[in-house]
Scaffold this motif. Structure first.
Motif, PDB file in Angstrom:
ATOM      1  N   PRO A   1      28.648  42.966  -7.643  1.00 19.40           N
ATOM      2  CA  PRO A   1      28.077  42.904  -6.332  1.00 19.40           C
ATOM      3  C   PRO A   1      28.955  42.346  -5.446  1.00 19.40           C
ATOM      4  O   PRO A   1      28.875  42.415  -4.242  1.00 19.40           O
ATOM      5  N   ASN A   2      29.949  41.449  -5.928  1.00 23.99           N
ATOM      6  CA  ASN A   2      30.742  40.795  -4.886  1.00 23.99           C
ATOM      7  C   ASN A   2      32.265  41.486  -4.843  1.00 23.99           C
ATOM      8  O   ASN A   2      33.115  40.936  -3.932  1.00 23.99           O
ATOM      9  N   ASP A   3      32.453  42.221  -5.948  1.00 25.99           N
ATOM     10  CA  ASP A   3      33.769  42.635  -6.510  1.00 25.99           C
ATOM     11  C   ASP A   3      34.173  44.053  -5.995  1.00 25.99           C
ATOM     12  O   ASP A   3      35.197  44.355  -5.720  1.00 25.99           O
ATOM     13  N   VAL A   4      33.016  44.863  -5.566  1.00 26.67           N
ATOM     14  CA  VAL A   4      33.385  46.231  -5.358  1.00 26.67           C
ATOM     15  C   VAL A   4      32.783  46.569  -4.266  1.00 26.67           C
ATOM     16  O   VAL A   4      31.407  46.486  -3.794  1.00 26.67           O
ATOM     17  N   LYS A   5      33.485  47.568  -3.407  1.00 29.62           N
ATOM     18  CA  LYS A   5      32.671  48.398  -2.346  1.00 29.62           C
ATOM     19  C   LYS A   5      32.932  49.844  -2.470  1.00 29.62           C
ATOM     20  O   LYS A   5      33.999  50.097  -3.183  1.00 29.62           O
ATOM     21  N   PHE A   6      32.141  50.813  -2.034  1.00 30.22           N
ATOM     22  CA  PHE A   6      32.371  51.884  -2.305  1.00 30.22           C
ATOM     23  C   PHE A   6      32.484  52.662  -0.704  1.00 30.22           C
ATOM     24  O   PHE A   6      31.709  52.637   0.236  1.00 30.22           O
ATOM     25  N   VAL A   7      33.341  53.667  -0.887  1.00 32.82           N
ATOM     26  CA  VAL A   7      33.623  54.396   0.385  1.00 32.82           C
ATOM     27  C   VAL A   7      33.491  55.802   0.205  1.00 32.82           C
ATOM     28  O   VAL A   7      33.862  56.427  -0.987  1.00 32.82           O
ATOM     29  N   TYR A   8      32.885  56.647   1.327  1.00 30.83           N
ATOM     30  CA  TYR A   8      32.832  57.948   1.019  1.00 30.83           C
ATOM     31  C   TYR A   8      33.754  58.763   2.074  1.00 30.83           C
ATOM     32  O   TYR A   8      33.910  58.375   3.279  1.00 30.83           O
ATOM     33  N   ARG A   9      34.401  59.698   1.543  1.00 34.49           N
ATOM     34  CA  ARG A   9      35.261  60.553   2.579  1.00 34.49           C
ATOM     35  C   ARG A   9      35.019  61.980   2.256  1.00 34.49           C
ATOM     36  O   ARG A   9      34.515  62.579   1.087  1.00 34.49           O
TER      37      ARG A   9
ATOM     38  N   VAL B   1      26.481  55.027  -8.538  1.00 36.73           N
ATOM     39  CA  VAL B   1      27.328  54.194  -7.557  1.00 36.73           C
ATOM     40  C   VAL B   1      26.327  53.140  -7.419  1.00 36.73           C
ATOM     41  O   VAL B   1      26.884  51.805  -7.322  1.00 36.73           O
ATOM     42  N   GLU B   2      25.017  53.039  -7.430  1.00 34.49           N
ATOM     43  CA  GLU B   2      24.130  51.817  -7.276  1.00 34.49           C
ATOM     44  C   GLU B   2      24.166  50.809  -8.222  1.00 34.49           C
ATOM     45  O   GLU B   2      24.263  49.740  -8.301  1.00 34.49           O
ATOM     46  N   GLN B   3      24.345  51.639  -9.612  1.00 34.77           N
ATOM     47  CA  GLN B   3      24.400  50.860 -10.771  1.00 34.77           C
ATOM     48  C   GLN B   3      25.746  49.988 -10.727  1.00 34.77           C
ATOM     49  O   GLN B   3      25.803  48.692 -11.028  1.00 34.77           O
ATOM     50  N   ILE B   4      26.906  50.585 -10.418  1.00 39.54           N
ATOM     51  CA  ILE B   4      28.088  49.885 -10.180  1.00 39.54           C
ATOM     52  C   ILE B   4      28.175  48.797  -9.536  1.00 39.54           C
ATOM     53  O   ILE B   4      28.519  47.620  -9.514  1.00 39.54           O
ATOM     54  N   LEU B   5      27.642  48.956  -8.149  1.00 39.36           N
ATOM     55  CA  LEU B   5      27.401  47.843  -7.038  1.00 39.36           C
ATOM     56  C   LEU B   5      26.610  46.920  -7.358  1.00 39.36           C
ATOM     57  O   LEU B   5      26.682  45.554  -7.134  1.00 39.36           O
ATOM     58  N   ALA B   6      25.577  47.239  -8.374  1.00 36.69           N
ATOM     59  CA  ALA B   6      24.640  46.112  -8.891  1.00 36.69           C
ATOM     60  C   ALA B   6      25.404  45.288  -9.823  1.00 36.69           C
ATOM     61  O   ALA B   6      25.084  44.006  -9.916  1.00 36.69           O
ATOM     62  N   GLN B   7      26.270  45.827 -10.610  1.00 38.76           N
ATOM     63  CA  GLN B   7      27.153  45.255 -11.777  1.00 38.76           C
ATOM     64  C   GLN B   7      27.955  44.256 -11.060  1.00 38.76           C
ATOM     65  O   GLN B   7      28.415  43.297 -11.805  1.00 38.76           O
TER      66      GLN B   7
ATOM     67  N   ILE C   1      30.631  52.721   4.142  1.00 35.61           N
ATOM     68  CA  ILE C   1      30.804  51.834   3.013  1.00 35.61           C
ATOM     69  C   ILE C   1      29.420  51.520   2.432  1.00 35.61           C
ATOM     70  O   ILE C   1      28.585  51.154   3.196  1.00 35.61           O
ATOM     71  N   LEU C   2      29.308  51.134   1.104  1.00 32.76           N
ATOM     72  CA  LEU C   2      28.116  50.507   0.380  1.00 32.76           C
ATOM     73  C   LEU C   2      28.849  49.213  -0.348  1.00 32.76           C
ATOM     74  O   LEU C   2      29.885  49.212  -0.800  1.00 32.76           O
ATOM     75  N   GLY C   3      28.274  48.226  -0.349  1.00 37.74           N
ATOM     76  CA  GLY C   3      28.739  47.105  -0.957  1.00 37.74           C
ATOM     77  C   GLY C   3      29.265  46.011  -0.004  1.00 37.74           C
ATOM     78  O   GLY C   3      29.098  46.048   1.140  1.00 37.74           O
ATOM     79  N   ASN C   4      29.949  45.085  -0.721  1.00 36.63           N
ATOM     80  CA  ASN C   4      30.475  43.890  -0.053  1.00 36.63           C
ATOM     81  C   ASN C   4      31.759  44.566   0.770  1.00 36.63           C
ATOM     82  O   ASN C   4      32.792  44.831   0.147  1.00 36.63           O
ATOM     83  N   PRO C   5      31.853  44.198   2.197  1.00 35.57           N
ATOM     84  CA  PRO C   5      33.051  44.919   2.886  1.00 35.57           C
ATOM     85  C   PRO C   5      34.338  44.212   2.591  1.00 35.57           C
ATOM     86  O   PRO C   5      35.393  44.918   2.737  1.00 35.57           O
ATOM     87  N   ASP C   6      34.090  42.995   1.968  1.00 38.25           N
ATOM     88  CA  ASP C   6      35.319  42.265   1.649  1.00 38.25           C
ATOM     89  C   ASP C   6      35.754  42.370   0.236  1.00 38.25           C
ATOM     90  O   ASP C   6      36.635  41.213  -0.371  1.00 38.25           O
ATOM     91  N   ALA C   7      35.070  43.151  -0.593  1.00 38.59           N
ATOM     92  CA  ALA C   7      35.422  43.161  -1.863  1.00 38.59           C
ATOM     93  C   ALA C   7      36.722  43.363  -2.240  1.00 38.59           C
ATOM     94  O   ALA C   7      37.642  44.268  -1.384  1.00 38.59           O
TER      95      ALA C   7
END
Length: 232
Positions: free
Chosen positions: A103-111, A95-101, A65-71
């Motif tokens: 920061p507390n609300d979104v996490k990114f998962v790769y599969r 992805v980095e832009q969205i996570l910066a926009q 994951i990237l970002g806040n694990p509890d998002a």
């Protein structure tokens, strides 16, 4: 009489044009079927090969994951390392832009979804999964290296491992190579493809914003879904 002849000529021309259109449709359909069949052959040939050792369920369910694990919002990308569109998406930095926009609300998962250049994508995905054994940060070093520094279908697995090791000061190279050589995470990569939401995927990259699917979406489409989820 001349008018009737011209009308008849126009009708014959229309008929020929319609026949040509139908032939083109048949040809395009045949090509699409061929591509699909070849993809399925590659897929099932891969499955028939070395299936690797069993993997504990806890490890199968582990996501990088990237970002806040509890998002409250999870963006899940199903991707293949051999997918040009996936590589372009990665290189764009969205992805980095969205996570910066958010920061507390979104996490990114790769599969993993190695359906493009299946055997090569599978081999690259196993490297990344072996890196994940050493930590979440190590996975993302491998992920970035495989997208940025390899050549689809041409960079061998051993060379790709070397690239990953050279790009990280925290990855244990011997452990990574042993993990890959033992096919440790063959089943882990296949498991991603067999998750319930993955069954409806027909191409990569595909995203899910929580449970809502987007295929080849624009960044704005993802942001719109994020906003909708936050305001629901």
């Amino acid at each position: 009489m001349a008018k009737r002849n011209r009308a008849a000529l126009r009708e014959r021309r229309k008929a020929r044009e319609q026949e040509k259109k139908q032939q083109r449709i048949v040809q395009i359909s045949a090509v699409m079927v061929t591509v699909l069949v070849l993809g399925m052959i590659g897929f099932f040939a891969l499955r028939a090969g070395n299936s690797g050792p069993a993997v504990a369920q806890e490890r199968l369910d582990l996501d990088p994951i990237l970002g806040n694990p509890d998002a409250p919002i999870t963006i899940t990308e199903y991707s293949a390392f051999g997918c040009h569109a996936c590589r372009s998406w990665h290189e764009s930095g969205i992805v980095e832009q969205i996570l910066a926009q958010y920061p507390n609300d979104v996490k990114f998962v790769y599969r993993d979804m190695p359906i493009i250049d299946a055997a090569w994508s599978q081999s690259m995905a196993e490297i990344a999964q072996c890196a994940l054994d050493q930590g979440n940060d190590q996975f993302w070093v491998a992920h970035d290296t495989l997208f940025e520094d390899t050549v689809q279908g041409r960079t061998g697995q051993s060379d790709a491992i070397d690239l990953v090791i050279n790009n990280s000061s925290t990855i244990d190279g011997d452990a990574l190579r042993e993990c890959v050589n033992n096919n440790t995470h063959f089943q882990t990569v296949r498991y991603d493809m067999e998750r319930p939401e993955a069954q409806s995927i027909r191409g990569t990259p595909t995203w899910f914003v929580n449970n809502q699917r987007l295929y080849s979406a624009s960044p704005q489409a993802i942001i719109d879904l994020i906003e909708a989820e936050l305001n629901s």
